[in-house]
Design a protein around this motif. Structure first.
Motif, PDB file in Angstrom:
ATOM      1  N   SER A  19     -59.363  -5.146 -44.854  1.00 60.13           N
ATOM      2  CA  SER A  19     -59.483  -6.569 -44.518  1.00 60.13           C
ATOM      3  C   SER A  19     -58.336  -7.038 -43.652  1.00 60.13           C
ATOM      4  CB  SER A  19     -59.558  -7.405 -45.799  1.00 60.13           C
ATOM      5  OG  SER A  19     -58.347  -7.355 -46.524  1.00 60.13           O
ATOM      6  N   THR A  20     -57.129  -6.523 -43.885  1.00 58.78           N
ATOM      7  CA  THR A  20     -55.974  -6.940 -43.092  1.00 58.78           C
ATOM      8  C   THR A  20     -56.099  -6.470 -41.649  1.00 58.78           C
ATOM      9  OG1 THR A  20     -54.571  -6.879 -45.067  1.00 58.78           O
ATOM     10  CG2 THR A  20     -53.458  -6.883 -42.934  1.00 58.78           C
ATOM     11  N   LEU A  21     -56.611  -5.267 -41.453  1.00 58.15           N
ATOM     12  CA  LEU A  21     -56.839  -4.790 -40.081  1.00 58.15           C
ATOM     13  C   LEU A  21     -57.837  -5.684 -39.353  1.00 58.15           C
ATOM     14  CD1 LEU A  21     -57.018  -0.928 -40.691  1.00 58.15           C
ATOM     15  CD2 LEU A  21     -55.216  -2.170 -39.476  1.00 58.15           C
ATOM     16  N   ILE A  22     -58.904  -6.066 -40.044  1.00 60.46           N
ATOM     17  CA  ILE A  22     -59.905  -6.937 -39.430  1.00 60.46           C
ATOM     18  C   ILE A  22     -59.318  -8.318 -39.162  1.00 60.46           C
ATOM     19  CG2 ILE A  22     -62.142  -8.061 -39.768  1.00 60.46           C
ATOM     20  CD1 ILE A  22     -62.953  -5.645 -41.484  1.00 60.46           C
ATOM     21  N   VAL A  23     -58.550  -8.831 -40.114  1.00 58.62           N
ATOM     22  CA  VAL A  23     -57.933 -10.148 -39.952  1.00 58.62           C
ATOM     23  C   VAL A  23     -57.002 -10.165 -38.750  1.00 58.62           C
ATOM     24  CG1 VAL A  23     -56.193 -11.687 -40.968  1.00 58.62           C
ATOM     25  CG2 VAL A  23     -58.152 -10.961 -42.321  1.00 58.62           C
ATOM     26  N   LEU A  28     -55.239 -12.335 -33.700  1.00 57.48           N
ATOM     27  CA  LEU A  28     -54.466 -12.220 -32.461  1.00 57.48           C
ATOM     28  C   LEU A  28     -55.132 -12.961 -31.292  1.00 57.48           C
ATOM     29  CD1 LEU A  28     -53.135  -8.556 -32.612  1.00 57.48           C
ATOM     30  CD2 LEU A  28     -51.754 -10.606 -32.329  1.00 57.48           C
ATOM     31  N   PRO A  29     -56.396 -12.681 -30.960  1.00 64.38           N
ATOM     32  CA  PRO A  29     -57.003 -13.428 -29.848  1.00 64.38           C
ATOM     33  C   PRO A  29     -57.174 -14.912 -30.154  1.00 64.38           C
ATOM     34  CG  PRO A  29     -58.631 -12.050 -30.939  1.00 64.38           C
ATOM     35  CD  PRO A  29     -57.308 -11.654 -31.489  1.00 64.38           C
ATOM     36  N   THR A  30     -57.409 -15.260 -31.423  1.00 66.64           N
ATOM     37  CA  THR A  30     -57.558 -16.679 -31.768  1.00 66.64           C
ATOM     38  C   THR A  30     -56.249 -17.424 -31.572  1.00 66.64           C
ATOM     39  OG1 THR A  30     -59.230 -16.087 -33.426  1.00 66.64           O
ATOM     40  CG2 THR A  30     -58.255 -18.279 -33.575  1.00 66.64           C
ATOM     41  N   ALA A  31     -55.147 -16.854 -32.043  1.00 65.61           N
ATOM     42  CA  ALA A  31     -53.847 -17.493 -31.876  1.00 65.61           C
ATOM     43  C   ALA A  31     -53.473 -17.584 -30.401  1.00 65.61           C
ATOM     44  CB  ALA A  31     -52.782 -16.722 -32.654  1.00 65.61           C
ATOM     45  N   TYR A  32     -53.822 -16.559 -29.636  1.00 54.18           N
ATOM     46  CA  TYR A  32     -53.540 -16.587 -28.200  1.00 54.18           C
ATOM     47  C   TYR A  32     -54.324 -17.704 -27.524  1.00 54.18           C
ATOM     48  CZ  TYR A  32     -53.099 -15.059 -23.359  1.00 54.18           C
ATOM     49  OH  TYR A  32     -52.839 -15.016 -22.009  1.00 54.18           O
ATOM     50  N   ALA A  33     -55.601 -17.845 -27.888  1.00 48.85           N
ATOM     51  CA  ALA A  33     -56.421 -18.899 -27.290  1.00 48.85           C
ATOM     52  C   ALA A  33     -55.888 -20.281 -27.638  1.00 48.85           C
ATOM     53  CB  ALA A  33     -57.868 -18.758 -27.761  1.00 48.85           C
ATOM     54  N   HIS A  94     -61.452 -11.450 -48.767  1.00 43.65           N
ATOM     55  CA  HIS A  94     -60.088 -11.352 -48.236  1.00 43.65           C
ATOM     56  C   HIS A  94     -60.012 -11.923 -46.821  1.00 43.65           C
ATOM     57  CE1 HIS A  94     -58.894  -7.771 -51.055  1.00 43.65           C
ATOM     58  NE2 HIS A  94     -59.134  -8.895 -51.704  1.00 43.65           N
ATOM     59  N   ILE A  95     -61.002 -11.600 -46.007  1.00 39.30           N
ATOM     60  CA  ILE A  95     -60.991 -12.069 -44.618  1.00 39.30           C
ATOM     61  C   ILE A  95     -61.047 -13.589 -44.568  1.00 39.30           C
ATOM     62  CG2 ILE A  95     -62.310 -12.109 -42.466  1.00 39.30           C
ATOM     63  CD1 ILE A  95     -63.157  -9.228 -43.080  1.00 39.30           C
ATOM     64  N   LEU A  96     -61.944 -14.188 -45.348  1.00 38.47           N
ATOM     65  CA  LEU A  96     -62.089 -15.643 -45.329  1.00 38.47           C
ATOM     66  C   LEU A  96     -60.817 -16.332 -45.805  1.00 38.47           C
ATOM     67  CD1 LEU A  96     -63.956 -18.041 -44.821  1.00 38.47           C
ATOM     68  CD2 LEU A  96     -64.715 -17.858 -47.200  1.00 38.47           C
ATOM     69  N   VAL A  97     -60.165 -15.770 -46.808  1.00 38.27           N
ATOM     70  CA  VAL A  97     -58.959 -16.389 -47.367  1.00 38.27           C
ATOM     71  C   VAL A  97     -57.761 -16.212 -46.447  1.00 38.27           C
ATOM     72  CG1 VAL A  97     -57.276 -16.200 -49.244  1.00 38.27           C
ATOM     73  CG2 VAL A  97     -59.721 -16.254 -49.769  1.00 38.27           C
ATOM     74  N   ASN A  98     -57.635 -15.029 -45.841  1.00 43.01           N
ATOM     75  CA  ASN A  98     -56.395 -14.700 -45.126  1.00 43.01           C
ATOM     76  C   ASN A  98     -56.437 -14.939 -43.625  1.00 43.01           C
ATOM     77  OD1 ASN A  98     -54.846 -13.880 -47.341  1.00 43.01           O
ATOM     78  ND2 ASN A  98     -55.753 -11.850 -47.335  1.00 43.01           N
ATOM     79  N   LEU A  99     -57.624 -15.060 -43.040  1.00 41.38           N
ATOM     80  CA  LEU A  99     -57.691 -15.253 -41.593  1.00 41.38           C
ATOM     81  C   LEU A  99     -56.981 -16.527 -41.140  1.00 41.38           C
ATOM     82  CD1 LEU A  99     -58.645 -14.289 -38.860  1.00 41.38           C
ATOM     83  CD2 LEU A  99     -60.871 -15.360 -39.302  1.00 41.38           C
TER      84      LEU A  99
END
Length: 227
Positions: A19-23, A28-33, A94-99
């Protein structure tokens, strides 16, 4: 029981790592945008991220349960992608909570980086993609590694959304927090305390590593988000 603890540790480590790898790949691209582009609805996107951070994890798990219990979710199950009451659901929770958490940390790192080097590279003809790979990521590499460690640690200890979506089944969806819950439910307080101490040691090590990697300026900013 040592067998239960070992199985739950392996399940937690595997699901947290995936999940951390997917997050990180999504954050990364979301924060960059959010920091380097003039994308539409940027302010609205930021508000949604902040809202998700403030919601109870049980509510986030319930939203996933409703989504994957819908006709679309049942169709996915028929295609072999089973989420509810399966280990894949742990990863989804995990993805929903940590993204949103990872996006917030990476966004803070990107905003704090010196943009003059990127501006100079752009004026010399470098593409935004090349600036991202050769300038921004190296500048923020310590913060990114720290974010990865903290996100992994949070995934390891996530319980509310996971409980709502997949429940707790011995040797199937039993994570470390789930093992503590089952041990307390069956009156095995010694096993619960042993598992809790294991989680405490892991959390302490990850926090130490993240603070060791983060710059002094990042440490003060990140204390607000660590919980």
């Amino acid at each position: 029981c040592p067998v239960h603890t070992t199985k739950s540790l392996l399940c937690s480590a595997a699901t947290a790592s995936l999940s951390t790898l997917i997050v990180m790949a999504l954050a990364l691209p979301t924060a960059y945008a959010l920091t380097r582009t003039s994308m539409p609805f940027k302010e609205l996107s930021g508000i949604i991220i902040e809202l998700t951070l403030s919601l109870p994890y049980l509510l986030l798990g319930l939203s996933l349960l409703i989504m994957f219990s819908s006709p679309a979710g049942k169709w996915l199950k028929e295609q072999g992608f089973k989420v509810v009451f399966s280990p894949a659901g742990i990863v989804m929770a995990h993805i929903l909570v940590n993204l949103p958490y990872a996006i917030r940390l990476i966004r803070t790192a990107f905003e704090a980086s010196d943009q003059r080097m990127e501006f100079i590279a752009l004026t010399l003809g470098a593409s935004p993609w090349r600036c991202f790979l050769t300038i921004l990521l190296p500048l923020c590499r310590r913060s990114l590694v720290s974010t990865f460690i903290l996100t992994w640690s949070r995934a390891l200890g996530e319980f509310g959304a996971t409980l709502m979506l997949v429940g707790i089944t011995r040797f199937k969806t039993e994570t470390l927090p789930g093992s503590i819950y089952l041990s307390i439910s069956t009156g095995d307080n010694q096993a619960a305390m042993a598992t809790a101490m294991l989680m405490l040691i892991i959390s302490g090590l990850t926090l130490f590593l993240s603070r060791l990697l983060a710059s002094p300026a990042d440490r003060n900013k990140r204390q607000v988000f660590i919980r």
